[in-house]
Write a protein that holds these residues in place. Structure first.
Motif, PDB file in Angstrom:
ATOM      1  N   GLY A 165       0.433  -0.837   0.076  1.00  0.00           N
ATOM      2  CA  GLY A 165       0.281   0.435   0.102  1.00  0.00           C
ATOM      3  C   GLY A 165       0.811   1.293  -0.019  1.00  0.00           C
ATOM      4  O   GLY A 165       1.637   1.050   0.674  1.00  0.00           O
ATOM      5  N   TRP A 166       0.222   2.510  -0.640  1.00  0.00           N
ATOM      6  CA  TRP A 166       1.543   3.337  -0.800  1.00  0.00           C
ATOM      7  C   TRP A 166       1.704   4.297   0.374  1.00  0.00           C
ATOM      8  O   TRP A 166       2.754   4.871   0.599  1.00  0.00           O
ATOM      9  CB  TRP A 166       0.637   4.065  -1.922  1.00  0.00           C
ATOM     10  CG  TRP A 166       0.357   5.193  -1.277  1.00  0.00           C
ATOM     11  CD1 TRP A 166      -1.332   4.905  -1.887  1.00  0.00           C
ATOM     12  CD2 TRP A 166      -0.900   6.110  -1.823  1.00  0.00           C
ATOM     13  NE1 TRP A 166      -2.146   5.963  -1.476  1.00  0.00           N
ATOM     14  CE2 TRP A 166      -1.530   7.234  -0.793  1.00  0.00           C
ATOM     15  CE3 TRP A 166       0.522   7.795  -1.219  1.00  0.00           C
ATOM     16  CZ2 TRP A 166      -2.108   8.511  -0.964  1.00  0.00           C
ATOM     17  CZ3 TRP A 166       0.274   8.751  -1.038  1.00  0.00           C
ATOM     18  CH2 TRP A 166      -0.728   9.193  -0.923  1.00  0.00           C
ATOM     19  N   LEU A 167       0.667   4.218   1.921  1.00  0.00           N
ATOM     20  CA  LEU A 167       0.862   4.628   2.410  1.00  0.00           C
ATOM     21  C   LEU A 167       1.912   4.306   3.309  1.00  0.00           C
ATOM     22  O   LEU A 167       2.873   4.326   4.100  1.00  0.00           O
ATOM     23  CB  LEU A 167      -0.557   5.557   3.317  1.00  0.00           C
ATOM     24  CG  LEU A 167      -0.660   6.746   2.711  1.00  0.00           C
ATOM     25  CD1 LEU A 167      -2.283   7.035   3.260  1.00  0.00           C
ATOM     26  CD2 LEU A 167       0.142   7.832   2.047  1.00  0.00           C
ATOM     27  N   PHE A 168       1.503   2.642   3.367  1.00  0.00           N
ATOM     28  CA  PHE A 168       2.217   1.866   3.953  1.00  0.00           C
ATOM     29  C   PHE A 168       4.115   2.093   3.699  1.00  0.00           C
ATOM     30  O   PHE A 168       5.128   2.100   4.279  1.00  0.00           O
ATOM     31  CB  PHE A 168       1.883   0.539   3.709  1.00  0.00           C
ATOM     32  CG  PHE A 168       3.092  -0.463   4.491  1.00  0.00           C
ATOM     33  CD1 PHE A 168       2.024  -1.293   6.221  1.00  0.00           C
ATOM     34  CD2 PHE A 168       3.780  -1.177   3.914  1.00  0.00           C
ATOM     35  CE1 PHE A 168       2.840  -1.730   6.808  1.00  0.00           C
ATOM     36  CE2 PHE A 168       4.195  -2.246   4.343  1.00  0.00           C
ATOM     37  CZ  PHE A 168       4.465  -2.648   5.718  1.00  0.00           C
ATOM     38  N   GLU A 169       3.492   2.031   2.199  1.00  0.00           N
ATOM     39  CA  GLU A 169       5.193   2.141   1.802  1.00  0.00           C
ATOM     40  C   GLU A 169       6.232   3.199   2.135  1.00  0.00           C
ATOM     41  O   GLU A 169       7.683   3.399   2.168  1.00  0.00           O
ATOM     42  CB  GLU A 169       5.455   0.812   0.562  1.00  0.00           C
ATOM     43  CG  GLU A 169       5.157   0.050   0.171  1.00  0.00           C
ATOM     44  CD  GLU A 169       5.808  -0.904   0.852  1.00  0.00           C
ATOM     45  OE1 GLU A 169       7.409  -0.508   1.254  1.00  0.00           O
ATOM     46  OE2 GLU A 169       5.361  -1.908   1.169  1.00  0.00           O
ATOM     47  N   MET A 170       5.617   4.443   2.423  1.00  0.00           N
ATOM     48  CA  MET A 170       5.924   5.479   2.468  1.00  0.00           C
ATOM     49  C   MET A 170       6.333   5.543   3.827  1.00  0.00           C
ATOM     50  O   MET A 170       7.404   6.481   4.102  1.00  0.00           O
ATOM     51  CB  MET A 170       4.918   6.855   1.812  1.00  0.00           C
ATOM     52  CG  MET A 170       5.551   7.777   2.027  1.00  0.00           C
ATOM     53  SD  MET A 170       4.110   9.124   1.836  1.00  0.00           S
ATOM     54  CE  MET A 170       3.704   9.348   0.356  1.00  0.00           C
ATOM     55  N   GLY A 171       6.176   5.300   4.733  1.00  0.00           N
ATOM     56  CA  GLY A 171       6.732   4.842   6.136  1.00  0.00           C
ATOM     57  C   GLY A 171       5.557   6.154   6.887  1.00  0.00           C
ATOM     58  O   GLY A 171       5.837   6.144   8.065  1.00  0.00           O
ATOM     59  N   VAL A 172       3.976   5.542   6.729  1.00  0.00           N
ATOM     60  CA  VAL A 172       2.968   6.741   7.432  1.00  0.00           C
ATOM     61  C   VAL A 172       3.463   6.005   8.593  1.00  0.00           C
ATOM     62  O   VAL A 172       2.396   4.621   8.382  1.00  0.00           O
ATOM     63  CB  VAL A 172       1.635   7.052   7.196  1.00  0.00           C
ATOM     64  CG1 VAL A 172       1.053   7.715   7.698  1.00  0.00           C
ATOM     65  CG2 VAL A 172       2.244   7.920   6.033  1.00  0.00           C
ATOM     66  N   ILE A 173       3.035   6.142   9.853  1.00  0.00           N
ATOM     67  CA  ILE A 173       2.352   5.196  10.679  1.00  0.00           C
ATOM     68  C   ILE A 173       1.430   5.409  11.500  1.00  0.00           C
ATOM     69  O   ILE A 173       1.077   6.436  11.939  1.00  0.00           O
ATOM     70  CB  ILE A 173       3.176   5.784  12.412  1.00  0.00           C
ATOM     71  CG1 ILE A 173       4.916   5.287  11.501  1.00  0.00           C
ATOM     72  CG2 ILE A 173       3.190   5.357  13.778  1.00  0.00           C
ATOM     73  CD1 ILE A 173       6.337   5.544  12.999  1.00  0.00           C
ATOM     74  N   ASP A 174       0.837   4.306  11.567  1.00  0.00           N
ATOM     75  CA  ASP A 174      -1.235   4.425  11.901  1.00  0.00           C
ATOM     76  C   ASP A 174      -1.359   3.250  12.807  1.00  0.00           C
ATOM     77  O   ASP A 174      -1.204   1.832  12.317  1.00  0.00           O
ATOM     78  CB  ASP A 174      -1.766   4.225  10.529  1.00  0.00           C
ATOM     79  CG  ASP A 174      -2.957   4.940  11.804  1.00  0.00           C
ATOM     80  OD1 ASP A 174      -2.980   4.166  12.582  1.00  0.00           O
ATOM     81  OD2 ASP A 174      -4.593   4.972  10.244  1.00  0.00           O
ATOM     82  N   PHE A 175      -0.355   3.225  13.508  1.00  0.00           N
ATOM     83  CA  PHE A 175      -0.396   2.277  14.423  1.00  0.00           C
ATOM     84  C   PHE A 175      -1.839   1.192  14.739  1.00  0.00           C
ATOM     85  O   PHE A 175      -1.691  -0.218  14.411  1.00  0.00           O
ATOM     86  CB  PHE A 175      -0.207   2.090  15.756  1.00  0.00           C
ATOM     87  CG  PHE A 175       0.471   0.852  17.244  1.00  0.00           C
ATOM     88  CD1 PHE A 175       1.496   0.558  16.728  1.00  0.00           C
ATOM     89  CD2 PHE A 175      -1.295   0.283  17.437  1.00  0.00           C
ATOM     90  CE1 PHE A 175       2.189  -0.683  18.069  1.00  0.00           C
ATOM     91  CE2 PHE A 175      -0.491  -0.326  17.977  1.00  0.00           C
ATOM     92  CZ  PHE A 175       1.294  -1.519  18.216  1.00  0.00           C
ATOM     93  N   ALA A 176      -3.138   1.655  14.456  1.00  0.00           N
ATOM     94  CA  ALA A 176      -4.163   1.095  15.153  1.00  0.00           C
ATOM     95  C   ALA A 176      -5.689   1.338  14.558  1.00  0.00           C
ATOM     96  O   ALA A 176      -6.493   1.141  14.601  1.00  0.00           O
ATOM     97  CB  ALA A 176      -4.386   0.115  16.065  1.00  0.00           C
TER      98      ALA A 176
END
Length: 449
Positions: A165-176
């Motif tokens: 996923g593009w935000l996942f690969e960018m390194g956006v942190i969203d724990f839960a």
């Protein structure tokens, strides 16, 4: 949400009964949050809308569960397609998954991960319903959440948590779920209410909560269930990260509640139970994305800032004229934004990941990533949700009639009332099967059979 980790076959983990049991308990806790939300919202509306609010949350348990099994899990967590959605035929209908097959890199079965994520998918559209109290047809609501889960939630979950996923690969942190759940739902709520308009009597008639004890019960259930929501999102209990998240959840919630109450006392002169409940929920929302990155002292700061800003934000609807019935925008959208952005300031680099925020020597890099995640999800959900609401409104109609709204949506949409003041029962069956009254007897006079 913990990422999927690719491991070598020789290092592949074995199924852990302890982690599996822990995650099943967490899944049950998250499931309890949706009925808890129903009570929270149900107590905040007027008597004539109580059952409708309960049902708008409760029906999500039915609709989203089936969608998730059929294709939702595949879209959200299947093999990446263009960094936008996922797809895996084995996940369609959950038909190609072995009972001991592990989620990649973890010690829990795929089935356990799927059911845990299902509970997130269930509660997210239910959150939207609080903004629409009193005025939406139940059939229109059911159609809307079917479309919304498919077109908005499932893809956004892939952006944020799915491998590729593009935000996942960018390194956006969203724990839960600060972006995928709360900003997503809050922006959707704003999009829908801009389409359907205000309640009859907005800013004119009193629309006070009918049952503050019900609100407090709902808030308590949410707080309780949120430990599973947050601590469970590390997908195990081996390295202490989940324990930190558990502590931070409690700490931030307490701080937010106190900050909201302090604002109320200064601004309005009273400490209210509604403020306590709302402040607690604001803290839960804000710590959801940040709790795996900050220390307990950082969690106090996150909670306090969220409690203050959300308390201020709930009044914006009167200033700008949008009718957010139960302050979904003010609490979930604003709280989600606050928690997600504060990761860029308070991330210590020593819990969930080595990413550091501005106050810990990390500069502005992580804050920039968080801002991209926040505003990408906000814009997509706002626009897509407004379009979906417009489509539903132009086809089957979103709103009940003005007369039905005034008389009470519970009776119109559900043929029931929340409370029985007559002794005859509140539902249709009790009304239609009640015994006919006995004939009146006049004293000292014979009554014919």
């Amino acid at each position: 949400m913990a990422p999927a980790i690719t491991t070598l076959a020789a290092d592949a983990p074995a199924l852990s009964a302890a982690n599996t049991g822990f995650m099943l308990i967490c899944s049950a806790l998250v499931m309890l949050m949706t009925p808890g939300l129903a009570f929270f919202y149900g107590g905040m509306v007027r008597v004539k809308s109580t059952l409708n609010m309960l049902m708008m949350s409760f029906v999500s348990l039915g609709i989203v569960t089936i969608l998730w099994v059929l294709y939702g899990f595949s879209i959200a967590f299947g093999t990446d397609v263009g960094s936008i959605v996922g797809w895996s035929s084995d996940y369609v209908g959950l038909s190609g998954i072995g009972i001991t097959e592990l989620w990649d890199g973890y010690t829990i079965p795929v089935y356990v991960f799927a059911v845990f994520q299902l509970m997130f998918a269930v509660i997210t559209p239910a959150l939207i319903s609080g903004a629409l109290a009193d005025r939406v047809k139940f059939t229109a609501w059911a159609l809307f959440i079917t479309l919304w889960a498919t077109i908005v939630y499932f893809p956004v979950a892939h952006w944020v948590w799915g491998s590729g996923g593009w935000l996942f690969e960018m390194g956006v942190i969203d724990f839960a779920g600060g972006t995928a759940v709360h900003i997503n739902a809050g922006a959707a709520a704003l999009g829908v209410i801009l389409v359907i308009g205000k309640r009859v009597g907005f800013k004119k008639d009193p629309m006070r909560p009918h049952s503050l004890p019900l609100v407090m019960l709902g808030a308590a259930l949410l707080w309780f269930g949120w430990f599973g929501f947050n601590a469970g999102s590390w997908l195990g209990n081996d390295d202490g990260v989940g324990a930190v998240m558990f502590v931070n959840t409690q700490v931030a919630t307490a701080a937010a509640m106190l900050a909201w109450l302090a604002y109320e006392k200064i601004r309005h002169g009273s400490f209210t139970t509604l403020g306590a409940a709302s402040g607690a929920v604001a803290g839960l929302v804000a710590i959801t994305p940040a709790g795996g990155s900050v220390s307990p002292l950082g969690a106090i700061a996150v909670g306090a800032v969220a409690g203050l800003l959300c308390a201020m934000a709930v009044g914006l609807k009167y200033k700008f004229g949008y009718d957010d019935s139960l302050d979904v925008v003010g609490v979930h959208l604003v709280g989600g934004i606050v928690g997600s952005l504060l990761v860029g300031f308070f991330a210590t680099g020593g819990v969930q990941s080595d990413a550091k925020g501005l106050f810990y020597g990390g500069g502005l890099e992580q804050l920039g990533k968080q801002a991209i995640g926040v505003f990408a999800v906000l814009a997509y959900s706002l626009i897509a949700s407004a379009i979906l609401a417009l489509i539903v409104d132009k086809t089957i109609g979103m709103r009940v009639s003005e007369d039905d709204e005034v008389s009470g949506i519970d009776q119109v949409e559900h043929a029931e009332t929340a409370y029985d003041f007559s002794g005859a029962g509140g539902g249709t069956s009790s009304r239609t099967t009640a015994a006919a009254p006995a004939p009146a007897v006049t004293e000292n006079k014979k009554v014919d059979a």
